[in-house]
Design a protein around this motif. Structure first.
Motif, mmCIF file in Angstrom:
data_model
loop_
_atom_site.group_PDB
_atom_site.id
_atom_site.type_symbol
_atom_site.label_atom_id
_atom_site.label_comp_id
_atom_site.label_asym_id
_atom_site.label_seq_id
_atom_site.Cartn_x
_atom_site.Cartn_y
_atom_site.Cartn_z
ATOM 1 N N ARG A 20 2.808 -4.211 -4.250
ATOM 2 C CA ARG A 20 3.011 -3.652 -2.966
ATOM 3 C C ARG A 20 2.258 -4.253 -1.786
ATOM 4 O O ARG A 20 3.171 -4.610 -0.600
ATOM 5 C CB ARG A 20 2.746 -1.945 -3.134
ATOM 6 N N ARG A 21 1.131 -4.611 -2.205
ATOM 7 C CA ARG A 21 0.509 -5.392 -0.830
ATOM 8 C C ARG A 21 1.315 -6.808 -0.877
ATOM 9 O O ARG A 21 1.299 -7.272 0.292
ATOM 10 C CB ARG A 21 -1.000 -5.466 -1.425
ATOM 11 N N LEU A 22 1.331 -7.388 -1.744
ATOM 12 C CA LEU A 22 1.894 -8.673 -1.817
ATOM 13 C C LEU A 22 3.349 -8.603 -1.046
ATOM 14 O O LEU A 22 3.500 -9.295 -0.098
ATOM 15 C CB LEU A 22 2.214 -9.252 -3.057
ATOM 16 N N ARG B 128 -0.020 -1.591 -7.315
ATOM 17 C CA ARG B 128 -0.576 -1.563 -5.843
ATOM 18 C C ARG B 128 -0.693 -2.996 -5.605
ATOM 19 O O ARG B 128 -0.442 -3.172 -4.355
ATOM 20 C CB ARG B 128 -2.107 -1.167 -6.009
ATOM 21 N N ARG B 129 -0.875 -4.012 -6.136
ATOM 22 C CA ARG B 129 -0.995 -5.475 -6.101
ATOM 23 C C ARG B 129 0.406 -5.965 -5.483
ATOM 24 O O ARG B 129 0.441 -6.770 -4.371
ATOM 25 C CB ARG B 129 -1.634 -6.332 -7.197
ATOM 26 N N SER C 61 4.400 -6.413 0.817
ATOM 27 C CA SER C 61 4.176 -5.826 2.441
ATOM 28 C C SER C 61 3.604 -7.173 3.285
ATOM 29 O O SER C 61 4.137 -7.198 4.342
ATOM 30 C CB SER C 61 3.161 -4.857 2.344
ATOM 31 N N SER C 62 3.055 -7.842 2.626
ATOM 32 C CA SER C 62 2.356 -9.221 3.399
ATOM 33 C C SER C 62 3.608 -10.191 3.710
ATOM 34 O O SER C 62 3.588 -10.628 4.697
ATOM 35 C CB SER C 62 1.137 -9.652 2.781
#
Length: 412
Positions: free
Chosen positions: A400-402, A397-398, A404-405
């Motif tokens: 993916r967030r990274l 999850r981390r 994405s940002s």
């Protein structure tokens, strides 16, 4: 011997909207306020009939009923009979005389709110419902509370909490009662109204609940003669058996039946194994277990058990197992209002409450008996419905967030 006084003006009145049936025994002085509350109804008196049955009173109840009949603005019938020994007989006599579209059973020591009949009849007419419950308030006694959270125009016994109010003080469509030949069981001397009301709930084409107005005042008598305070424990088991059998006959086995069965287990059977149980004689204690055994064998199952709180489930499990040797410890623990230790397992998704004999090999009680359900568990810190994500999932999850940002920044 039965004596009747016909309602004055009955022949001149069209079918009334509601027949108020009052069974009265030694009801003075409470009867005075009861009848005053009927006289004060905002519903047109021409739309009401009163049928009062004096069940062999010797305190002036019958005479006062006749005085009321002579001056009341609505048609009143007074029937005087020898004592029948319980509330069912007078109610059945009154029901046999009723001609209203609806009937309402009013106890002679209670009273109505001024707008009660008008509101209940309007609710039934507007929604086509067969039973209407009006909010009940206790006066010097407790009254049911859990079903008055919200006014419900149309519901049923499975979708609401009305199974916890089975007294007869409801508005019933008379056609429903006559179509099914419904009458109060005169062989029961306690819980007879629960049997009648549950059957009406199950047969009704819709039920309404009025929660925003107090329709009924349940009055606690100070002379100790109130019917719910009388009767031996054997009568309680009789009423539990009758209600359980009715539910089993009318509702197929499964979650719906289980949801109704908790009512007789929780309200009628379980109190027989409360703190008083510890002070009773050995003969009474064993007799209670004997009376409970056929009920537990026939109707107690894991589906019913899991709908109860842990301490309720544990006591009834031990009753079902006839484990008097273990039951005393649990009853004493609960009666002392001691708090059990809480044990969280399975990453916080299982909460066990360590009441006596938890995980005792000698006792042999299954763990699930001590497992708190979601409603009971949610007040304990650390409990959760679903487990937290595992370490690999958190890493993914981390990432993916990274990513994405970073993609958003590059696009900008």
């Amino acid at each position: 011997m039965t004596k009747g006084r016909e309602a004055k003006g009955r022949e001149a009145v069209a079918q009334p909207d509601v027949s108020v049936i009052i069974g009265a025994y030694e009801a003075m002085p409470y009867l005075v306020e009861c009848l005053a509350s009927v006289e004060a109804q905002t519903l047109d008196p021409a739309r009401i009939e009163v049928i009062a049955v004096d069940d062999g009173s010797t305190d002036g109840t019958g005479e006062y009923l006749e005085e009321f009949a002579a001056r009341a603005p609505m048609p009143v019938t007074v029937i005087r009979q020898e004592n029948s020994g319980g509330p069912s007989g007078p109610r059945n006599v009154g029901l046999s005389k009723a001609v209203g579209r609806y009937v309402f059973f009013l106890d002679a020591d209670d009273r109505l709110g001024p707008e009660a009949l008008e509101r209940m009849v309007a609710m039934a007419d507007e929604n086509g419902t067969d039973v209407v419950l009006g909010r009940v308030e206790g006066v010097n006694r407790n009254a049911p509370k859990s079903m008055w959270g919200k006014t419900l125009k149309r519901t049923d016994v499975f979708s609401s909490n009305i199974k916890f109010t089975l007294s007869a003080q409801k508005l019933f469509r008379r056609e429903l009662l006559e179509r099914h030949g419904m009458r109060f069981d005169e062989s029961l001397f306690t819980g007879e109204d629960a049997l009648f009301t549950m059957e009406a709930y199950l047969r009704a084409d819709g039920i309404s609940v009025i929660s925003d107005y107090t329709c009924y005042y349940l009055v606690g008598r100070t002379d100790g003669k109130h019917v719910t305070k009388s009767g031996s424990y054997t009568l309680r088991f009789d009423s539990a058996r009758a209600l359980m059998n009715l539910i089993a006959e009318m509702v197929p086995a499964g979650p719906k039946r289980d949801s109704l069965m908790i009512r007789p287990f929780l309200i009628t059977v379980l109190p027989q194994f409360g703190p008083r149980f510890l002070k009773e004689t050995e003969e009474v204690r064993r007799h209670k277990l004997e009376l409970a055994k056929p009920l537990m064998d026939a109707h107690w199952n894991e589906g019913v058990a899991r709908l109860l709180k842990v301490h309720e489930r544990l006591r009834l499990h031990l009753v079902a197992q006839q484990r008097l040797d273990l039951l005393d410890d649990v009853v004493e623990f609960v009666g002392a209002k001691r708090k059990p230790d809480a044990l969280l397992e399975k990453r916080g998704t299982r909460l066990y409450l360590a009441y006596p004999h938890f995980r005792s090999k000698k006792a042999g009680i299954p763990d699930w008996v001590y497992l708190a359900g979601p409603r009971e568990a949610r007040s304990f810190p650390g409990w959760r419905r679903t487990p937290p994500p595992s370490f690999p999932r958190r890493v993914i999850r981390r990432l993916r967030r990274l990513l994405s940002s970073r993609g958003t920044t590059a696009a900008a």
